[in-house]
Design a protein around this motif. Structure first.
Motif, PDB file in Angstrom:
ATOM      1  N   LYS A  49       1.253  -7.442  -2.659  1.00  0.00           N
ATOM      2  CA  LYS A  49       2.725  -6.351  -2.597  1.00  0.00           C
ATOM      3  C   LYS A  49       3.008  -5.796  -3.957  1.00  0.00           C
ATOM      4  O   LYS A  49       2.664  -6.576  -4.889  1.00  0.00           O
ATOM      5  N   GLY A  72       2.395  -1.077   2.557  1.00  0.00           N
ATOM      6  CA  GLY A  72       4.287  -1.360   2.034  1.00  0.00           C
ATOM      7  C   GLY A  72       3.382  -1.509   1.157  1.00  0.00           C
ATOM      8  O   GLY A  72       4.224  -2.458   0.276  1.00  0.00           O
ATOM      9  N   MET A  91       8.052   7.372   1.711  1.00  0.00           N
ATOM     10  CA  MET A  91       8.209   6.441   2.060  1.00  0.00           C
ATOM     11  C   MET A  91       8.786   7.266   0.609  1.00  0.00           C
ATOM     12  O   MET A  91       9.503   6.302  -0.159  1.00  0.00           O
ATOM     13  N   LYS A  96      11.333   4.387  -1.160  1.00  0.00           N
ATOM     14  CA  LYS A  96      10.117   3.193  -1.163  1.00  0.00           C
ATOM     15  C   LYS A  96       8.844   3.100  -1.798  1.00  0.00           C
ATOM     16  O   LYS A  96       8.765   1.787  -2.488  1.00  0.00           O
TER      17      LYS A  96
END
Length: 231
Positions: A49, A72, A91, A96
């Motif tokens: 991530k 994500g 997003m 985000k």
């Protein structure tokens, strides 16, 4: 006789160790065409991530780099557009996903500069557009202003080709070539996912687009694992 120095054939698991949380990842493809599906799926399964992804676009929600964004896994995206992936736009609006937009030709040149070791390029494209010029240096040449566009490189680059030999010399398939040759040069470690692998010395030298000197590893593709939007 082919020595070990010229054997770059790997299993996908062998190269995943190069891709960790917060690394920068450059991905070939244009709307998913020319993106490496097996490597993208493996990255998803590994669970990494906070990636900084550099690619032409945000793909589609379930196609290309769009799969990483939708899951994500990407904290920053450097691309020319995200319009084909509404999840990326949502997003970004929600804070985000940080997105750095670069005009498509400029993006290609920044990647090329990174691969060639050039310190930057001077362009007047977008010099009157705040989204493009914000935060960039302006340099005058013969009294004409230019934006200084910085080069782009990545910790790892993953690309997609049609045919490779054991040294990593690559041939691409029509429009799936797109950004891949440039991205191949700009990764500190470049992995080529290919459909076919042949013996060293069997490729037509005149057909080779990316010389193996730019490729660190070659992995066999399991094939496209998404449904194209126009099907």
């Amino acid at each position: 006789m082919v020595t070990d120095d010229y054997q770059k054939l790997k299993q996908v698991d062998d190269v995943l160790g190069r891709i960790d949380n917060q690394c920068s990842l450059m991905v070939g493809g244009f709307g998913g065409v020319g993106s490496p599906p097996t490597l993208i799926e493996a990255i998803l399964e590994k669970g990494v991530k906070d990636l900084t992804v550099i690619c032409n676009d945000a793909g589609f929600p379930t196609i290309g780099t769009g799969k990483l964004i939708s899951a994500g896994r990407v904290s920053k995206l450097i691309a020319s557009h995200i319009g084909s992936n509404p999840i990326a736009g949502k997003m970004m609006s929600e804070g985000k996903l940080e997105v750095e937009f670069s005009p498509q030709g400029t993006l290609a040149e920044r990647i090329r500069a990174g691969g060639l070791g050039i310190g930057g390029i001077l362009l007047d494209i977008g010099i009157d557009n705040e989204i493009v010029y914000k935060g960039k240096s302006i340099i005058h040449v013969d009294s004409k202003p230019y934006l200084l566009e910085t080069p782009l490189t990545a910790d790892v680059a993953i690309i997609y080709g049609k045919t490779a030999d054991s040294y990593g010399n690559l041939i691409y398939d029509k429009s799936a070539r797109n950004m891949n040759p440039l991205i191949a040069m700009a990764g500190h470690y470049t992995v080529a996912e290919v459909t076919d692998i042949v013996e060293l010395g069997t490729l037509d030298e005149e057909a080779i687009i990316t010389p193996g000197i730019f490729i660190n590893s070659v992995v066999k593709s399991k094939g496209i694992n998404w449904k194209w939007v126009w099907e």
